[in-house]
Design an enzyme around this catalytic site. Structure first.
Site, short mmCIF file in Angstrom:
data_model
loop_
_atom_site.label_atom_id
_atom_site.label_comp_id
_atom_site.label_asym_id
_atom_site.label_seq_id
_atom_site.Cartn_x
_atom_site.Cartn_y
_atom_site.Cartn_z
N ASN A 1 0.96 -1.21 0.02
CA ASN A 1 0.04 -0.16 0.33
C ASN A 1 0.83 1.34 0.09
O ASN A 1 1.52 1.47 0.97
CB ASN A 1 -0.95 -0.16 1.19
N TRP A 2 0.81 1.83 -1.02
CA TRP A 2 1.77 3.07 -1.22
C TRP A 2 1.45 4.07 -0.52
O TRP A 2 2.10 5.13 -0.13
CB TRP A 2 1.97 3.38 -2.77
N LYS A 3 0.03 4.28 -0.31
CA LYS A 3 -0.43 5.43 0.23
C LYS A 3 -0.39 6.63 -0.23
O LYS A 3 -0.31 6.53 -1.54
CB LYS A 3 0.17 5.70 1.97
N HIS B 71 -9.57 1.08 5.43
CA HIS B 71 -7.91 1.39 5.79
C HIS B 71 -8.05 2.25 7.16
O HIS B 71 -9.06 3.18 7.23
CB HIS B 71 -6.96 1.85 4.81
N GLU C 195 -6.47 4.60 8.19
CA GLU C 195 -6.19 6.08 7.83
C GLU C 195 -7.40 6.68 7.31
O GLU C 195 -7.74 8.03 7.50
CB GLU C 195 -5.12 6.26 6.89
N GLU D 107 -4.81 -4.97 10.75
CA GLU D 107 -3.89 -3.98 10.85
C GLU D 107 -4.13 -3.03 12.26
O GLU D 107 -4.85 -2.14 12.33
CB GLU D 107 -3.89 -3.04 9.83
N GLY E 184 3.00 2.26 10.75
CA GLY E 184 4.00 3.24 10.42
C GLY E 184 4.86 3.58 11.83
O GLY E 184 5.34 4.64 11.83
N SER F 161 3.81 -2.11 10.02
CA SER F 161 5.40 -2.39 10.12
C SER F 161 6.16 -3.68 9.89
O SER F 161 6.95 -4.31 10.52
CB SER F 161 5.88 -1.88 11.70
N GLY G 96 3.14 -1.28 4.02
CA GLY G 96 3.15 -0.06 3.86
C GLY G 96 4.48 0.56 3.49
O GLY G 96 5.16 0.52 2.25
N GLY G 97 5.26 1.21 4.32
CA GLY G 97 6.63 1.91 4.00
C GLY G 97 7.76 0.92 3.46
O GLY G 97 8.01 1.52 2.45
P1 13P Z 1 3.28 0.32 7.70
O1 13P Z 1 3.95 -1.17 6.68
O2 13P Z 1 4.14 1.47 6.90
O3 13P Z 1 3.38 0.01 9.09
O4 13P Z 1 2.09 0.42 6.95
C1 13P Z 1 1.00 -0.30 7.23
C2 13P Z 1 -0.36 -0.22 6.32
O5 13P Z 1 -0.98 0.57 6.92
C3 13P Z 1 -0.68 -1.02 5.12
O6 13P Z 1 -1.81 -0.75 4.96
#
Ligand code: 13P
Length: 255
Positions: free
Chosen positions: A13-15, A99, A101, A171, A177, A217, A238-239
């Protein structure tokens, strides 16, 4: 080769990260490394504005490409929103729903979730429905209650014969993050709760078709141990999905 009941699903997920050029480079690199994909499913959830270009580059590979959000209506006066059919039209085959966020930063209400999952399925998009508790909820011993409430709303309009097209992602909000990953025991417990709920809601056979991903993470050095947890069928990253040198080792967690 794995001997799992469900095909492992590794999703990035690149956000709101990367730019067009770096997005396309990353897709080219992963595509080149993936070959026919075979024993695992890999998908990227990309900013909607790049979907058409990313799907064009991904074409001819087993890479799945999806959006990060949808609204549940097909048309109308909803400024700034995207209908599921619009993502489909530019080549997406999947989408994230709920999600953390979206829930916590943009205050999306629980009662949209069932309609979004249904709208995705009706538009032929494969949804990953995200659930997870905040730190306060975990500290207050409410993890199970929160996750079950989120499942209730998200699965409101899901029928047993839709099950093979739906994925759940657990999640925990406190792990997203932050560099803090759930322990394997915490992940195991939450994934067990989710599987049990799915069995009660959809029946044994359909529930066992649904993959449950862990997210929060995930890094190259913890992917293998997380994937060894029972009922962890994949990872939502994510990251670490923003660069080939961190994402490829996660895709290849067992090599
Ligand atoms: P991180 O891997 O950056 O913690 O993000 C997880 C996430 O929200 C994937 O959707």
């Amino acid at each position: 080769m794995t001997n799992r009941a469900r095909k492992p699903y590794i999703a990035g997920n690149w956000k709101m990260n990367l730019d067009r050029a770096r997005s396309l480079d990353l897709i080219k690199t992963v595509k080149g490394r993936l070959g026919d994909g075979g024993d695992r499913e890999v998908g990227f959830f990309v900013p909607a504005i790049y979907l058409a270009d990313v799907t064009a580059v991904a074409q001819g590979s087993p890479l799945g490409v999806g959006g990060q959000n949808i609204y549940f209506e097909a048309n109308g006066a909803f400024t700034g929103e995207l209908a599921p059919r619009m993502l489909r039209e530019v080549g997406a085959d999947r989408v994230l729903v709920g999600h953390s966020e979206r829930r916590h930063v943009f205050r999306e209400p629980d009662d949209w979730m069932g309609r979004k999952v249904r709208a995705a399925l009706d538009a032929d998009l494969l949804p990953i429905y995200c659930v997870g508790e905040t730190l306060d909820e975990r500290k207050g011993g409410k993890t199970d209650r929160v996750v079950k409430r989120q499942l209730e709303t998200g699965f409101e309009k899901v029928r047993p014969d839709d099950a093979h097209r739906v994925t759940v992602a657990y999640e925990p909000v406190w792990a997203i993050g932050t560099g803090e990953t759930a322990t394997t025991e915490q992940a195991a417990q939450a994934h067990r709760t989710i599987r049990k709920w799915l069995v009660q809601r959809l029946g044994e056979a359909p529930a066992h078709l649904i993959r449950i991903l862990y997210g929060g993470s995930v890094k190259p050095d913890n992917a293998k141990e997380l994937m060894a947890v029972e009922d962890v069928d994949g990872l939502l990253v994510g990251g670490a999905s923003l660069q080939a040198d961190t994402f490829l080792p996660i895709i290849e967690y067992d090599r």
